[in-house]
Design a protein around this motif. Structure first.
Motif, PDB file in Angstrom:
ATOM      1  N   ASP A  45      44.698 -35.371 -18.044  1.00  0.00           N
ATOM      2  CA  ASP A  45      44.229 -34.879 -16.745  1.00  0.00           C
ATOM      3  C   ASP A  45      43.883 -36.008 -15.782  1.00  0.00           C
ATOM      4  O   ASP A  45      43.775 -35.790 -14.576  1.00  0.00           O
ATOM      5  CB  ASP A  45      43.020 -33.949 -16.929  1.00  0.00           C
ATOM      6  CG  ASP A  45      41.877 -34.623 -17.678  1.00  0.00           C
ATOM      7  OD1 ASP A  45      42.106 -35.704 -18.258  1.00  0.00           O
ATOM      8  OD2 ASP A  45      40.767 -34.062 -17.694  1.00  0.00           O
ATOM      9  N   ILE A  46      43.749 -37.233 -16.292  1.00  0.00           N
ATOM     10  CA  ILE A  46      43.451 -38.385 -15.441  1.00  0.00           C
ATOM     11  C   ILE A  46      44.650 -39.324 -15.339  1.00  0.00           C
ATOM     12  O   ILE A  46      45.034 -39.748 -14.248  1.00  0.00           O
ATOM     13  CB  ILE A  46      42.226 -39.163 -15.977  1.00  0.00           C
ATOM     14  CG1 ILE A  46      40.983 -38.272 -15.937  1.00  0.00           C
ATOM     15  CG2 ILE A  46      42.005 -40.438 -15.160  1.00  0.00           C
ATOM     16  CD1 ILE A  46      39.752 -38.915 -16.511  1.00  0.00           C
ATOM     17  N   ASN A 405      36.231 -33.802 -18.159  1.00  0.00           N
ATOM     18  CA  ASN A 405      35.058 -33.198 -18.800  1.00  0.00           C
ATOM     19  C   ASN A 405      34.188 -34.258 -19.466  1.00  0.00           C
ATOM     20  O   ASN A 405      32.965 -34.191 -19.432  1.00  0.00           O
ATOM     21  CB  ASN A 405      35.503 -32.164 -19.840  1.00  0.00           C
ATOM     22  CG  ASN A 405      36.133 -30.943 -19.200  1.00  0.00           C
ATOM     23  OD1 ASN A 405      35.701 -30.505 -18.143  1.00  0.00           O
ATOM     24  ND2 ASN A 405      37.155 -30.386 -19.817  1.00  0.00           N
ATOM     25  N   ALA A 406      34.846 -35.248 -20.100  1.00  0.00           N
ATOM     26  CA  ALA A 406      34.109 -36.324 -20.758  1.00  0.00           C
ATOM     27  C   ALA A 406      33.340 -37.167 -19.734  1.00  0.00           C
ATOM     28  O   ALA A 406      32.228 -37.628 -20.012  1.00  0.00           O
ATOM     29  CB  ALA A 406      35.067 -37.199 -21.556  1.00  0.00           C
ATOM     30  N   ALA A 410      29.445 -37.838 -19.655  1.00  0.00           N
ATOM     31  CA  ALA A 410      28.901 -39.198 -19.600  1.00  0.00           C
ATOM     32  C   ALA A 410      27.861 -39.304 -18.483  1.00  0.00           C
ATOM     33  O   ALA A 410      26.824 -39.966 -18.642  1.00  0.00           O
ATOM     34  CB  ALA A 410      30.022 -40.206 -19.378  1.00  0.00           C
ATOM     35  N   GLY A 411      28.138 -38.639 -17.353  1.00  0.00           N
ATOM     36  CA  GLY A 411      27.157 -38.593 -16.259  1.00  0.00           C
ATOM     37  C   GLY A 411      25.860 -37.934 -16.698  1.00  0.00           C
ATOM     38  O   GLY A 411      24.753 -38.386 -16.334  1.00  0.00           O
ATOM     39  N   ILE A 469      34.498 -34.670 -25.621  1.00  0.00           N
ATOM     40  CA  ILE A 469      33.149 -34.319 -25.141  1.00  0.00           C
ATOM     41  C   ILE A 469      32.118 -34.627 -26.222  1.00  0.00           C
ATOM     42  O   ILE A 469      31.073 -35.230 -25.965  1.00  0.00           O
ATOM     43  CB  ILE A 469      33.091 -32.834 -24.741  1.00  0.00           C
ATOM     44  CG1 ILE A 469      33.930 -32.588 -23.482  1.00  0.00           C
ATOM     45  CG2 ILE A 469      31.646 -32.385 -24.508  1.00  0.00           C
ATOM     46  CD1 ILE A 469      34.084 -31.132 -23.124  1.00  0.00           C
ATOM     47  N   GLY A 470      32.431 -34.192 -27.467  1.00  0.00           N
ATOM     48  CA  GLY A 470      31.509 -34.427 -28.579  1.00  0.00           C
ATOM     49  C   GLY A 470      31.258 -35.899 -28.819  1.00  0.00           C
ATOM     50  O   GLY A 470      30.119 -36.322 -29.061  1.00  0.00           O
ATOM     51  N   MET A 471      32.316 -36.713 -28.731  1.00  0.00           N
ATOM     52  CA  MET A 471      32.166 -38.145 -28.981  1.00  0.00           C
ATOM     53  C   MET A 471      31.344 -38.829 -27.901  1.00  0.00           C
ATOM     54  O   MET A 471      30.535 -39.715 -28.197  1.00  0.00           O
ATOM     55  CB  MET A 471      33.548 -38.797 -29.096  1.00  0.00           C
ATOM     56  CG  MET A 471      34.311 -38.384 -30.337  1.00  0.00           C
ATOM     57  SD  MET A 471      35.904 -39.220 -30.515  1.00  0.00           S
ATOM     58  CE  MET A 471      35.373 -40.858 -30.994  1.00  0.00           C
TER      59      MET A 471
END
Length: 497
Positions: A45-46, A405-406, A410-411, A469-471
């Motif tokens: 997505d990036i 999402n990650a 992180a934010g 996301i979990g990581m």
């Protein structure tokens, strides 16, 4: 004096981490300065994606085959004068492959009668009766299984149930793209063939499981190990008794000097071979030296290697074949139609805007810290920037997949660290750090226990978006605890200082 020195050492170390993370570490290589830090691993997505379109392979070929009474093909008739051994020699010379049991002698023709008719047929890779919606869906599921076994989890796969066309979106990784091509376009047909006449002796229906084994004595050797089911094991046992080296003794008469005839025995050997074929490519041609009673066949892949990197390539090749065999034969055969790069909807300008907004928010929070908590507010602002820098380094070196999402998560981790620092700063107005730190930490991390459990569960998920996301959550909270124990506890002043 000692406390002050420790504080400044901690702050200087934090500033050093921030400089490394935000500006990099450069080294001159071939006259060019290169950043030695790894890059982020961005998600589709990036970074954008490779769109691979596969269509049904409609090739057909006229072949001379054996056919049983029901019209089923039992093998391909070897053309008169052809030698599979010669073909294998050519392949081995080209690819550098060899087998201990391979033989370069011209085999004698099989004398046993073959109980099948011979006829010429037009063979299609995709027969018309196979082109059904059910087979298209089955092919998609099998390809998904192959991708999963090869740990290619970041992909989107779609299929047209009418035309059978398959579309796979994957990260822009050349090695993965090449591997996907093998997993999609190889049907996975395994055969053990009578080397003398072309009859198929065993096929995929006889296989129970395929795996990879290796030996490491003076060098690395890789083997594809095939375990056959009960019926296949019995077939292998019978084959191993028949396809062997046969020695026959013949008598010849020789004249002596006195003119008398004497008989002399001479030994003649005849070898009966089998060829092991994967998707019409001969992996090995051999005969057996003993009866195979274990129901297991080992096929050498590559050569004996002294270099670990070369061995690793052989191992990966064998693992790919094993995974394909374990998902059975694809009901339809595909070929690559197109390979295109699809740009991300998130442009470089949008990424720049996100970075600016993030920097502005951090600056505003820092000013609020300084306005309310004075010197400790300055320290906390530096510590917060250091945490962000350290988190960025951890995400780079742990190869976490960075998706939108990650980034959002992180934010949130950064915001949690700001909250933690604010709680510490408020306590320090009336308490010493030795008391404020454990009280705040206990309250803060106990509240995060459900989030930590959820992060571990997400990290183990197969879906790359959920896993990333979990990581990020896992590393964000783990780093928060370690970073604040090492630096925040040391850098911030006591309320009475």
């Amino acid at each position: 004096m000692l406390k002050t020195m420790k504080r400044w050492i901690a702050i200087l170390f934090v500033i050093l981490i921030a400089c490394v993370a935000f500006f990099g570490v450069f080294k001159k290589e071939n006259g060019i300065w290169k950043n030695q830090l790894p890059s982020y691993k961005y998600g589709m997505d990036i970074a954008g994606a490779r769109e691979l379109k596969y269509t049904l392979n409609m090739d057909e070929e006229e072949k001379y085959v054996y056919v049983d009474e029901q019209g089923q093909i039992k093998g391909e008739v070897w053309k008169e004068g052809s030698s599979i051994t010669a073909e294998q020699e050519a392949e081995d010379a080209e690819e550098g492959e060899s087998s201990e049991n391979a033989n370069t002698e011209e085999p004698k023709q099989e004398e046993e009668p073959i109980p099948y008719a011979k006829e010429t047929r037009m063979i299609k890779l995709n027969p018309d009766e196979q082109l059904t919606k059910e087979n298209f869906e089955q092919a998609k599921k099998m390809i998904q299984q192959r991708l999963k076994k090869q740990e290619i989890n970041e992909n989107n796969i779609r299929i047209d149930n009418v035309t059978g066309k398959l579309v796979i979106e994957n990260t822009n990784d050349d090695e993965e793209i090449e591997l996907i091509g093998q997993l999609v376009t190889k049907p996975g047909k395994f055969k053990v063939i009578d080397h003398q006449n072309g009859l198929v002796l065993m096929d995929n229906s006889d296989i129970k499981n395929a795996s990879v084994v290796y030996s490491n004595n003076e060098s690395y050797s890789t083997y594809l190990q095939i375990q056959f089911n009960e019926e296949g094991a019995e077939k292998l046992r019978e084959i191993s008794k028949k396809y062997v080296e046969i020695t026959e003794e013949t008598e010849q008469e020789e004249s002596t000097e006195e003119g008398q005839a004497e008989s002399d025995e001479e030994k003649e050997t005849e070898k009966k071979y089998v060829s092991i074929v994967f998707d019409d490519k001969t992996m090995m041609t051999t005969y057996f030296g003993e009866e195979m009673t274990s129901g297991i066949l080992q096929i050498s892949v590559g050569q004996a290697r002294t270099e670990y990197k070369e061995f690793l390539q052989d191992y990966k090749s064998a693992k790919t074949i094993a995974d394909i065999l374990n998902t059975k034969v694809l009901p339809v055969v595909y070929e690559l139609e197109s390979d295109n790069f699809v740009k991300s909807e998130i442009t470089a300008e949008m990424q720049k805007t996100i970075k600016i907004i993030t920097a502005v928010i951090i600056a505003i929070v820092s000013l609020m810290y300084i306005a309310k908590f004075k010197k400790n507010g300055v320290m906390a602002s530096i510590l917060n920037i250091g945490y962000i820098a350290t988190l960025s380094l951890v995400l780079k070196y742990t190869n976490v997949e960075i998706t939108m999402n990650a980034i959002i998560v992180a934010g949130i981790m950064i915001i949690l660290n700001m909250v933690y620092l604010k709680m510490i700063l408020e306590k320090l107005q009336t308490q010493k750090i030795i008391k404020a730190y454990p009280e705040v930490s206990k309250q803060f991390y106990l509240a995060l226990i459900p989030v930590i459990i959820l992060a571990v569960v997400f990290t183990l998920a197969k879906n790359y978006i959920i896993s990333s996301i979990g990581m990020v959550v896992f590393w964000g909270i783990t780093l928060n605890a370690l970073y604040n124990f090492i630096f925040t506890k040391t850098a911030l002043k006591n309320g009475e200082d």
